[in-house]
Design a protein around this motif. Structure first.
Motif, PDB file in Angstrom:
ATOM      1  N   SER A 102      -0.014 -15.601  -0.431  1.00 22.80           N
ATOM      2  CA  SER A 102       0.647 -14.972   0.432  1.00 22.80           C
ATOM      3  C   SER A 102       2.197 -15.537  -0.268  1.00 22.80           C
ATOM      4  O   SER A 102       1.727 -16.472  -0.657  1.00 22.80           O
ATOM      5  CB  SER A 102       1.336 -14.954   1.373  1.00 22.80           C
ATOM      6  OG  SER A 102      -0.335 -13.724   1.948  1.00 22.80           O
ATOM      7  N   GLU A 104       5.224  -8.031  -9.874  1.00 22.85           N
ATOM      8  CA  GLU A 104       4.907  -9.029  -9.301  1.00 22.85           C
ATOM      9  C   GLU A 104       5.201 -10.383  -9.581  1.00 22.85           C
ATOM     10  O   GLU A 104       4.655 -11.977  -8.432  1.00 22.85           O
ATOM     11  CB  GLU A 104       3.741  -9.595 -11.216  1.00 22.85           C
ATOM     12  CG  GLU A 104       2.606  -8.558 -11.215  1.00 22.85           C
ATOM     13  CD  GLU A 104       1.959  -8.720 -12.282  1.00 22.85           C
ATOM     14  OE1 GLU A 104       2.081  -9.272 -13.117  1.00 22.85           O
ATOM     15  OE2 GLU A 104       1.799  -7.229 -13.318  1.00 22.85           O
ATOM     16  N   CYS A 142       0.248  -8.215  -6.547  1.00 21.21           N
ATOM     17  CA  CYS A 142      -0.990  -7.971  -7.397  1.00 21.21           C
ATOM     18  C   CYS A 142      -0.410  -7.652  -8.830  1.00 21.21           C
ATOM     19  O   CYS A 142      -1.680  -8.405  -9.734  1.00 21.21           O
ATOM     20  CB  CYS A 142      -1.784  -8.043  -6.516  1.00 21.21           C
ATOM     21  SG  CYS A 142      -2.362  -6.689  -6.073  1.00 21.21           S
ATOM     22  N   SER A 143      -0.887  -6.385  -8.693  1.00 19.01           N
ATOM     23  CA  SER A 143      -0.321  -5.781 -10.411  1.00 19.01           C
ATOM     24  C   SER A 143       0.898  -5.112 -10.370  1.00 19.01           C
ATOM     25  O   SER A 143       0.844  -4.388  -9.926  1.00 19.01           O
ATOM     26  CB  SER A 143      -1.659  -5.303 -10.843  1.00 19.01           C
ATOM     27  OG  SER A 143      -1.206  -4.772 -12.231  1.00 19.01           O
ATOM     28  N   THR A 165      -4.391  -1.286  -7.614  1.00 16.81           N
ATOM     29  CA  THR A 165      -3.508  -1.336  -9.101  1.00 16.81           C
ATOM     30  C   THR A 165      -4.698  -1.833 -10.048  1.00 16.81           C
ATOM     31  O   THR A 165      -5.959  -1.925  -9.066  1.00 16.81           O
ATOM     32  CB  THR A 165      -2.859  -3.141  -8.930  1.00 16.81           C
ATOM     33  OG1 THR A 165      -3.603  -3.782  -9.214  1.00 16.81           O
ATOM     34  CG2 THR A 165      -2.129  -3.098  -7.795  1.00 16.81           C
ATOM     35  N   GLY A 206      -6.419  -5.044  -8.932  1.00 15.40           N
ATOM     36  CA  GLY A 206      -6.815  -5.332  -7.738  1.00 15.40           C
ATOM     37  C   GLY A 206      -5.943  -4.742  -6.102  1.00 15.40           C
ATOM     38  O   GLY A 206      -5.155  -3.393  -6.628  1.00 15.40           O
ATOM     39  N   CYS A 210      -3.804  -5.178  -2.869  1.00 19.81           N
ATOM     40  CA  CYS A 210      -3.739  -6.286  -1.939  1.00 19.81           C
ATOM     41  C   CYS A 210      -2.318  -5.790  -0.906  1.00 19.81           C
ATOM     42  O   CYS A 210      -2.416  -4.272  -1.165  1.00 19.81           O
ATOM     43  CB  CYS A 210      -2.193  -6.855  -2.648  1.00 19.81           C
ATOM     44  SG  CYS A 210      -0.834  -6.057  -4.247  1.00 19.81           S
ATOM     45  N   GLU A 242      -0.206  -9.849   0.367  1.00 18.80           N
ATOM     46  CA  GLU A 242      -1.151 -10.955   0.755  1.00 18.80           C
ATOM     47  C   GLU A 242      -2.667 -10.296  -0.207  1.00 18.80           C
ATOM     48  O   GLU A 242      -2.116  -8.982  -0.097  1.00 18.80           O
ATOM     49  CB  GLU A 242      -2.016 -11.337   1.428  1.00 18.80           C
ATOM     50  CG  GLU A 242      -3.112 -11.731   2.136  1.00 18.80           C
ATOM     51  CD  GLU A 242      -3.172 -11.758   3.719  1.00 18.80           C
ATOM     52  OE1 GLU A 242      -4.295 -12.424   3.904  1.00 18.80           O
ATOM     53  OE2 GLU A 242      -2.538 -11.290   4.463  1.00 18.80           O
ATOM     54  N   ASN A 243      -2.989 -10.836  -1.208  1.00 17.14           N
ATOM     55  CA  ASN A 243      -4.131 -10.459  -2.119  1.00 17.14           C
ATOM     56  C   ASN A 243      -5.578  -9.912  -0.982  1.00 17.14           C
ATOM     57  O   ASN A 243      -5.022 -10.770  -0.286  1.00 17.14           O
ATOM     58  CB  ASN A 243      -4.924 -11.513  -2.828  1.00 17.14           C
ATOM     59  CG  ASN A 243      -3.501 -11.382  -4.311  1.00 17.14           C
ATOM     60  OD1 ASN A 243      -2.842 -10.767  -4.405  1.00 17.14           O
ATOM     61  ND2 ASN A 243      -3.655 -12.433  -5.498  1.00 17.14           N
ATOM     62  N   PRO A 287      -8.852 -10.078  -2.197  1.00 21.11           N
ATOM     63  CA  PRO A 287     -10.535  -9.202  -3.146  1.00 21.11           C
ATOM     64  C   PRO A 287     -11.933  -8.646  -2.265  1.00 21.11           C
ATOM     65  O   PRO A 287     -11.866  -8.823  -0.803  1.00 21.11           O
ATOM     66  CB  PRO A 287     -10.899 -10.361  -3.083  1.00 21.11           C
ATOM     67  CG  PRO A 287     -10.175 -11.697  -1.668  1.00 21.11           C
ATOM     68  CD  PRO A 287      -8.615 -10.874  -1.257  1.00 21.11           C
ATOM     69  N   ASP A 299     -11.151  -4.312 -12.576  1.00 29.42           N
ATOM     70  CA  ASP A 299     -10.152  -4.449 -11.294  1.00 29.42           C
ATOM     71  C   ASP A 299      -9.511  -3.269 -10.950  1.00 29.42           C
ATOM     72  O   ASP A 299      -8.322  -3.699 -10.587  1.00 29.42           O
ATOM     73  CB  ASP A 299      -9.630  -5.484 -11.641  1.00 29.42           C
ATOM     74  CG  ASP A 299     -10.049  -6.666 -11.648  1.00 29.42           C
ATOM     75  OD1 ASP A 299     -11.124  -6.673 -11.334  1.00 29.42           O
ATOM     76  OD2 ASP A 299      -9.597  -8.106 -12.964  1.00 29.42           O
TER      77      ASP A 299
END
Length: 349
Positions: A13, A118, A123-124, A142, A145, A147, A155-156, A158, A174
Protein backbone atom coordinates in the motif's frame (compact mmCIF):
# COMPACT_ATOMS: atom_id res chain seq x y z
CA UNK A 1 -6.79 -13.07 -33.62
CA UNK A 2 -4.60 -12.52 -30.59
CA UNK A 3 -3.17 -9.33 -31.99
CA UNK A 4 -6.70 -8.15 -32.73
CA UNK A 5 -7.93 -8.88 -29.23
CA UNK A 6 -4.90 -7.29 -27.62
CA UNK A 7 -5.74 -4.21 -29.67
CA UNK A 8 -9.28 -4.31 -28.30
CA UNK A 9 -8.28 -4.39 -24.67
CA UNK A 10 -4.62 -3.10 -24.56
CA UNK A 11 -5.64 -3.30 -22.19
CA UNK A 12 2.24 -3.05 -1.13
CA UNK A 13 0.00 0.00 0.00
CA UNK A 14 1.06 3.54 -0.79
CA UNK A 15 -0.55 6.95 -0.39
CA UNK A 16 -2.26 8.52 -3.44
CA UNK A 17 -1.27 11.78 -5.17
CA UNK A 18 -4.13 11.83 -7.68
CA UNK A 19 -4.59 14.52 -10.33
CA UNK A 20 -7.85 16.42 -10.72
CA UNK A 21 -9.31 18.33 -13.66
CA UNK A 22 -12.67 20.04 -13.84
CA UNK A 23 -14.76 19.58 -16.96
CA UNK A 24 -15.76 22.77 -18.71
CA UNK A 25 -19.09 22.39 -20.50
CA UNK A 26 -17.78 24.30 -23.49
CA UNK A 27 -15.26 21.51 -24.11
CA UNK A 28 -17.97 18.87 -24.54
CA UNK A 29 -18.91 18.53 -28.20
CA UNK A 30 -22.61 18.08 -28.93
CA UNK A 31 -22.86 15.74 -31.91
CA UNK A 32 -26.55 14.95 -32.00
CA UNK A 33 -28.22 15.90 -35.27
CA UNK A 34 -24.96 16.16 -37.18
CA UNK A 35 -25.21 15.73 -40.93
CA UNK A 36 -22.42 13.19 -41.39
CA UNK A 37 -23.22 10.46 -38.88
CA UNK A 38 -20.40 8.16 -37.76
CA UNK A 39 -20.09 5.14 -35.52
CA UNK A 40 -20.20 5.85 -31.76
CA UNK A 41 -16.75 4.29 -31.78
CA UNK A 42 -14.85 1.85 -33.95
CA UNK A 43 -14.74 -0.38 -30.87
CA UNK A 44 -17.47 0.08 -28.25
CA UNK A 45 -16.21 -2.08 -25.39
CA UNK A 46 -18.42 -0.87 -22.54
CA UNK A 47 -22.13 -0.02 -22.17
CA UNK A 48 -23.48 1.38 -18.91
CA UNK A 49 -26.49 3.24 -17.49
CA UNK A 50 -26.05 5.41 -14.40
CA UNK A 51 -28.51 6.17 -11.60
CA UNK A 52 -29.71 9.26 -13.48
CA UNK A 53 -30.58 7.06 -16.49
CA UNK A 54 -27.80 8.46 -18.68
CA UNK A 55 -26.29 5.96 -21.10
CA UNK A 56 -22.50 5.72 -21.32
CA UNK A 57 -20.45 4.00 -24.03
CA UNK A 58 -16.75 3.34 -23.58
CA UNK A 59 -14.64 3.30 -26.73
CA UNK A 60 -11.03 2.45 -27.43
CA UNK A 61 -10.23 5.57 -29.42
CA UNK A 62 -12.82 8.33 -28.84
CA UNK A 63 -13.12 8.46 -25.06
CA UNK A 64 -16.53 7.93 -23.46
CA UNK A 65 -19.83 8.87 -25.11
CA UNK A 66 -22.82 9.95 -23.01
CA UNK A 67 -26.43 9.97 -24.17
CA UNK A 68 -28.84 11.74 -21.79
CA UNK A 69 -32.04 11.04 -23.71
CA UNK A 70 -31.68 14.11 -25.91
CA UNK A 71 -28.03 14.76 -26.67
CA UNK A 72 -24.94 12.69 -27.38
CA UNK A 73 -21.71 14.13 -26.02
CA UNK A 74 -18.12 12.89 -25.65
CA UNK A 75 -15.65 13.20 -22.81
CA UNK A 76 -11.98 12.77 -23.74
CA UNK A 77 -8.48 13.60 -22.55
CA UNK A 78 -9.28 17.23 -23.40
CA UNK A 79 -11.83 17.16 -20.58
CA UNK A 80 -9.57 15.46 -18.05
CA UNK A 81 -9.64 11.73 -18.76
CA UNK A 82 -6.17 10.16 -18.60
CA UNK A 83 -6.79 8.21 -21.82
CA UNK A 84 -9.36 7.95 -24.61
CA UNK A 85 -9.35 4.18 -24.11
CA UNK A 86 -12.33 3.48 -21.81
CA UNK A 87 -12.79 -0.24 -21.11
CA UNK A 88 -14.98 -0.24 -17.99
CA UNK A 89 -17.52 2.02 -16.23
CA UNK A 90 -19.13 1.62 -12.80
CA UNK A 91 -20.94 3.87 -10.33
CA UNK A 92 -20.41 3.99 -6.57
CA UNK A 93 -23.06 4.61 -3.90
CA UNK A 94 -22.21 8.33 -3.87
CA UNK A 95 -22.97 8.66 -7.57
CA UNK A 96 -19.37 8.94 -8.72
CA UNK A 97 -18.51 7.22 -11.98
CA UNK A 98 -15.29 5.23 -12.20
CA UNK A 99 -13.64 4.73 -15.57
CA UNK A 100 -11.08 2.03 -16.24
CA UNK A 101 -8.76 3.36 -18.94
CA UNK A 102 -5.59 2.57 -20.81
CA UNK A 103 -3.67 5.01 -18.62
CA UNK A 104 -5.05 4.40 -15.15
CA UNK A 105 -8.20 4.78 -13.07
CA UNK A 106 -10.43 7.86 -13.22
CA UNK A 107 -13.20 9.04 -10.87
CA UNK A 108 -15.78 11.48 -12.24
CA UNK A 109 -18.18 13.31 -9.92
CA UNK A 110 -20.05 14.97 -12.78
CA UNK A 111 -17.75 17.98 -12.89
CA UNK A 112 -14.23 16.90 -11.99
CA UNK A 113 -11.99 13.99 -12.96
CA UNK A 114 -9.66 12.56 -10.32
CA UNK A 115 -7.06 10.32 -11.95
CA UNK A 116 -4.91 7.59 -10.41
CA UNK A 117 -1.91 5.82 -11.92
CA UNK A 118 0.97 3.54 -10.99
CA UNK A 119 2.59 6.58 -9.36
CA UNK A 120 -0.27 6.50 -6.85
CA UNK A 121 0.10 2.76 -6.18
CA UNK A 122 -2.18 1.34 -8.89
CA UNK A 123 -0.89 -2.13 -9.82
CA UNK A 124 -0.91 -1.29 -13.56
CA UNK A 125 -2.09 1.62 -15.67
CA UNK A 126 -3.52 -0.79 -18.26
CA UNK A 127 -6.89 -1.50 -16.67
CA UNK A 128 -9.16 -4.31 -17.87
CA UNK A 129 -12.06 -4.14 -15.38
CA UNK A 130 -13.33 -2.28 -12.33
CA UNK A 131 -15.82 -3.80 -9.89
CA UNK A 132 -17.58 -2.77 -6.66
CA UNK A 133 -18.73 -5.71 -4.54
CA UNK A 134 -21.64 -5.94 -2.08
CA UNK A 135 -19.38 -4.69 0.74
CA UNK A 136 -18.45 -1.63 -1.34
CA UNK A 137 -14.89 -2.83 -1.92
CA UNK A 138 -13.44 -1.40 -5.13
CA UNK A 139 -11.54 -4.00 -7.15
CA UNK A 140 -9.32 -3.10 -10.09
CA UNK A 141 -8.30 -5.76 -12.60
CA UNK A 142 -5.37 -4.91 -14.83
CA UNK A 143 -2.83 -6.42 -17.21
CA UNK A 144 -0.54 -6.58 -14.19
CA UNK A 145 -2.76 -8.27 -11.65
CA UNK A 146 -5.44 -7.15 -9.17
CA UNK A 147 -5.52 -4.43 -6.54
CA UNK A 148 -8.09 -2.96 -4.15
CA UNK A 149 -8.72 0.71 -3.39
CA UNK A 150 -10.25 2.13 -0.20
CA UNK A 151 -10.47 5.70 -1.51
CA UNK A 152 -7.07 6.64 -0.17
CA UNK A 153 -4.65 3.78 -0.71
CA UNK A 154 -4.16 0.99 -3.22
CA UNK A 155 -3.32 -2.49 -2.02
CA UNK A 156 -2.10 -5.28 -4.27
CA UNK A 157 -4.20 -8.45 -4.13
CA UNK A 158 -2.05 -11.38 -5.28
CA UNK A 159 -3.93 -14.40 -6.62
CA UNK A 160 -2.09 -17.74 -6.55
CA UNK A 161 -1.34 -19.47 -9.83
CA UNK A 162 -2.78 -22.97 -10.28
CA UNK A 163 -0.65 -25.69 -11.81
CA UNK A 164 -1.63 -25.99 -15.46
CA UNK A 165 -0.46 -28.04 -18.40
CA UNK A 166 -1.19 -25.60 -21.22
CA UNK A 167 1.40 -23.15 -22.48
CA UNK A 168 1.17 -19.64 -21.04
CA UNK A 169 1.33 -16.55 -23.24
CA UNK A 170 3.85 -14.42 -21.34
CA UNK A 171 2.29 -11.21 -22.69
CA UNK A 172 -1.05 -11.96 -20.99
CA UNK A 173 -0.18 -14.13 -17.98
CA UNK A 174 -1.09 -11.37 -15.49
CA UNK A 175 -4.10 -10.10 -17.45
CA UNK A 176 -7.19 -10.13 -15.20
CA UNK A 177 -10.04 -10.46 -17.66
CA UNK A 178 -13.04 -10.52 -15.31
CA UNK A 179 -14.08 -9.78 -11.72
CA UNK A 180 -17.56 -10.55 -10.38
CA UNK A 181 -19.40 -11.63 -7.23
CA UNK A 182 -21.75 -14.59 -6.86
CA UNK A 183 -24.93 -14.87 -4.78
CA UNK A 184 -22.96 -16.17 -1.79
CA UNK A 185 -20.55 -13.25 -1.70
CA UNK A 186 -17.62 -15.10 -3.28
CA UNK A 187 -15.44 -13.01 -5.59
CA UNK A 188 -14.51 -14.61 -8.93
CA UNK A 189 -11.52 -13.68 -11.05
CA UNK A 190 -10.93 -14.65 -14.67
CA UNK A 191 -7.39 -14.76 -16.01
CA UNK A 192 -6.04 -15.36 -19.48
CA UNK A 193 -4.23 -18.67 -19.09
CA UNK A 194 -5.01 -19.60 -15.49
CA UNK A 195 -8.75 -20.27 -15.64
CA UNK A 196 -11.26 -18.99 -13.08
CA UNK A 197 -10.50 -18.46 -9.40
CA UNK A 198 -12.99 -18.14 -6.53
CA UNK A 199 -12.09 -16.22 -3.37
CA UNK A 200 -14.38 -16.89 -0.39
CA UNK A 201 -12.75 -14.30 1.87
CA UNK A 202 -10.18 -16.74 3.21
CA UNK A 203 -9.04 -19.15 0.52
CA UNK A 204 -8.84 -19.60 -3.24
CA UNK A 205 -10.40 -22.32 -5.41
CA UNK A 206 -9.33 -22.77 -9.03
CA UNK A 207 -11.30 -23.99 -12.03
CA UNK A 208 -9.12 -25.01 -14.97
CA UNK A 209 -9.21 -27.57 -17.76
CA UNK A 210 -8.41 -30.19 -15.11
CA UNK A 211 -11.78 -29.44 -13.53
CA UNK A 212 -13.52 -29.41 -16.90
CA UNK A 213 -13.20 -25.96 -18.45
CA UNK A 214 -13.00 -25.87 -22.24
CA UNK A 215 -9.94 -23.63 -21.97
CA UNK A 216 -7.80 -21.99 -19.31
CA UNK A 217 -8.07 -18.71 -21.19
CA UNK A 218 -11.05 -17.27 -19.34
CA UNK A 219 -12.46 -14.02 -20.73
CA UNK A 220 -15.67 -13.39 -18.79
CA UNK A 221 -17.57 -14.67 -15.74
CA UNK A 222 -21.20 -14.13 -14.69
CA UNK A 223 -23.37 -15.55 -11.90
CA UNK A 224 -27.05 -16.29 -12.54
CA UNK A 225 -30.01 -16.13 -10.12
CA UNK A 226 -29.69 -19.85 -9.30
CA UNK A 227 -26.08 -19.38 -8.29
CA UNK A 228 -24.58 -21.04 -11.38
CA UNK A 229 -21.30 -19.60 -12.64
CA UNK A 230 -21.07 -19.00 -16.40
CA UNK A 231 -17.58 -18.78 -17.86
CA UNK A 232 -16.65 -17.62 -21.35
CA UNK A 233 -13.30 -18.81 -22.70
CA UNK A 234 -11.24 -18.39 -25.83
CA UNK A 235 -9.24 -20.89 -27.87
CA UNK A 236 -5.71 -20.75 -26.45
CA UNK A 237 -4.27 -22.36 -29.57
CA UNK A 238 -5.01 -19.18 -31.54
CA UNK A 239 -1.83 -17.79 -29.97
CA UNK A 240 0.19 -20.35 -31.93
CA UNK A 241 2.49 -18.84 -34.55
CA UNK A 242 1.72 -21.81 -36.81
CA UNK A 243 -1.62 -21.02 -38.47
CA UNK A 244 -2.27 -24.73 -39.00
CA UNK A 245 -2.30 -25.35 -35.24
CA UNK A 246 -4.82 -22.67 -34.24
CA UNK A 247 -7.60 -25.14 -33.45
CA UNK A 248 -8.66 -26.10 -29.96
CA UNK A 249 -11.26 -25.97 -27.23
CA UNK A 250 -12.99 -22.81 -26.12
CA UNK A 251 -16.52 -21.51 -25.66
CA UNK A 252 -19.14 -21.35 -22.91
CA UNK A 253 -19.01 -23.25 -19.60
CA UNK A 254 -21.60 -23.53 -16.82
CA UNK A 255 -20.49 -24.45 -13.30
CA UNK A 256 -23.25 -25.54 -10.92
CA UNK A 257 -20.99 -25.94 -7.91
CA UNK A 258 -20.23 -29.59 -8.63
CA UNK A 259 -19.61 -30.06 -12.33
CA UNK A 260 -18.89 -28.04 -15.47
CA UNK A 261 -21.36 -28.26 -18.35
CA UNK A 262 -20.53 -27.55 -22.00
CA UNK A 263 -22.82 -26.60 -24.89
CA UNK A 264 -21.39 -28.50 -27.84
CA UNK A 265 -24.75 -28.58 -29.64
CA UNK A 266 -25.01 -24.76 -29.88
CA UNK A 267 -23.08 -23.15 -32.75
CA UNK A 268 -20.38 -20.78 -31.52
CA UNK A 269 -20.51 -21.92 -27.90
CA UNK A 270 -18.00 -24.74 -28.29
CA UNK A 271 -14.58 -24.84 -29.96
CA UNK A 272 -14.86 -21.09 -30.38
CA UNK A 273 -14.25 -17.83 -28.54
CA UNK A 274 -16.75 -16.42 -26.05
CA UNK A 275 -15.40 -13.07 -24.94
CA UNK A 276 -18.43 -11.74 -23.07
CA UNK A 277 -21.03 -13.19 -20.69
CA UNK A 278 -23.43 -10.81 -18.95
CA UNK A 279 -26.46 -11.11 -16.65
CA UNK A 280 -28.94 -8.30 -17.21
CA UNK A 281 -31.35 -6.75 -14.71
CA UNK A 282 -34.09 -9.23 -15.67
CA UNK A 283 -31.76 -12.18 -14.93
CA UNK A 284 -31.36 -13.13 -18.58
CA UNK A 285 -27.87 -14.06 -19.72
CA UNK A 286 -26.22 -12.63 -22.83
CA UNK A 287 -23.31 -14.35 -24.55
CA UNK A 288 -21.11 -12.79 -27.21
CA UNK A 289 -19.35 -15.05 -29.71
CA UNK A 290 -16.85 -14.27 -32.44
CA UNK A 291 -18.59 -16.01 -35.32
CA UNK A 292 -22.22 -16.68 -34.38
CA UNK A 293 -23.47 -13.33 -33.17
CA UNK A 294 -25.10 -13.01 -29.76
CA UNK A 295 -27.17 -15.43 -27.71
CA UNK A 296 -29.65 -14.62 -24.98
CA UNK A 297 -30.42 -17.33 -22.44
CA UNK A 298 -33.75 -17.24 -20.60
CA UNK A 299 -35.79 -20.07 -19.08
CA UNK A 300 -33.27 -22.68 -20.28
CA UNK A 301 -33.55 -21.52 -23.90
CA UNK A 302 -30.92 -19.96 -26.16
CA UNK A 303 -32.03 -17.37 -28.73
CA UNK A 304 -29.59 -16.20 -31.40
CA UNK A 305 -29.27 -12.66 -32.79
CA UNK A 306 -27.22 -12.06 -35.92
CA UNK A 307 -24.94 -9.28 -34.74
CA UNK A 308 -22.40 -8.82 -37.55
CA UNK A 309 -19.36 -8.18 -35.34
CA UNK A 310 -17.89 -9.54 -32.10
CA UNK A 311 -19.83 -8.22 -29.09
CA UNK A 312 -17.88 -7.22 -25.99
CA UNK A 313 -20.44 -5.54 -23.73
CA UNK A 314 -24.17 -5.73 -22.96
CA UNK A 315 -26.72 -3.53 -21.26
CA UNK A 316 -30.45 -3.83 -20.64
CA UNK A 317 -31.49 -0.30 -19.73
CA UNK A 318 -34.21 0.73 -17.29
CA UNK A 319 -36.77 0.59 -20.10
CA UNK A 320 -35.77 -2.93 -21.11
CA UNK A 321 -33.90 -1.93 -24.25
CA UNK A 322 -30.83 -4.00 -25.14
CA UNK A 323 -27.56 -2.27 -26.10
CA UNK A 324 -24.59 -4.15 -27.54
CA UNK A 325 -21.08 -2.74 -27.65
CA UNK A 326 -19.16 -4.37 -30.47
CA UNK A 327 -16.09 -4.35 -32.67
CA UNK A 328 -17.59 -2.10 -35.33
CA UNK A 329 -19.87 0.11 -33.28
CA UNK A 330 -22.99 0.18 -31.12
CA UNK A 331 -26.03 -2.00 -31.77
CA UNK A 332 -29.48 -2.48 -30.32
CA UNK A 333 -32.17 -5.13 -30.69
CA UNK A 334 -35.72 -3.98 -31.40
CA UNK A 335 -38.95 -5.63 -30.20
CA UNK A 336 -39.05 -7.80 -33.34
CA UNK A 337 -35.54 -9.13 -32.74
CA UNK A 338 -33.94 -7.05 -35.49
CA UNK A 339 -30.35 -5.95 -34.88
CA UNK A 340 -29.89 -2.22 -35.57
CA UNK A 341 -26.65 -0.24 -35.81
CA UNK A 342 -26.87 2.92 -33.67
CA UNK A 343 -24.69 5.76 -34.97
CA UNK A 344 -24.03 9.26 -33.64
CA UNK A 345 -27.39 10.43 -34.99
CA UNK A 346 -29.29 7.37 -33.74
CA UNK A 347 -31.74 5.79 -33.98
CA UNK A 348 -32.07 6.15 -30.20
CA UNK A 349 -35.73 5.23 -29.71
Amino acid sequence: MKILFLTLWAILSVSCNSQEKKVENAEIENVIGQTNATQIGEYVVETFQDSKENLWFGTLEKGVAKYNGNNLTYLTTKDGLPSNRIVNIIEDKSGNLWFGTGAGLSKFDGKTFTNYSEKDGLCSDMISNVFIDSKQNLWIGTWGGVCKFDGTRFENFPIPYPKIETKINQDTKDWTTSITEDSKGNIWFGRDGYGATKFDGNSFTHLTTKEGLNSNNVQSIASDKEGNIWIGTRVAEKDNADTKKRIGEGGLNKYDGNKIIHFSEINGLNESDVFAVFKDNSNSLWIGTTSNGVYSYTNNEFVNYKVPTSTMSFLRDINGKIWLGSAGGLYTIDKDGEVINVMTNGPWN
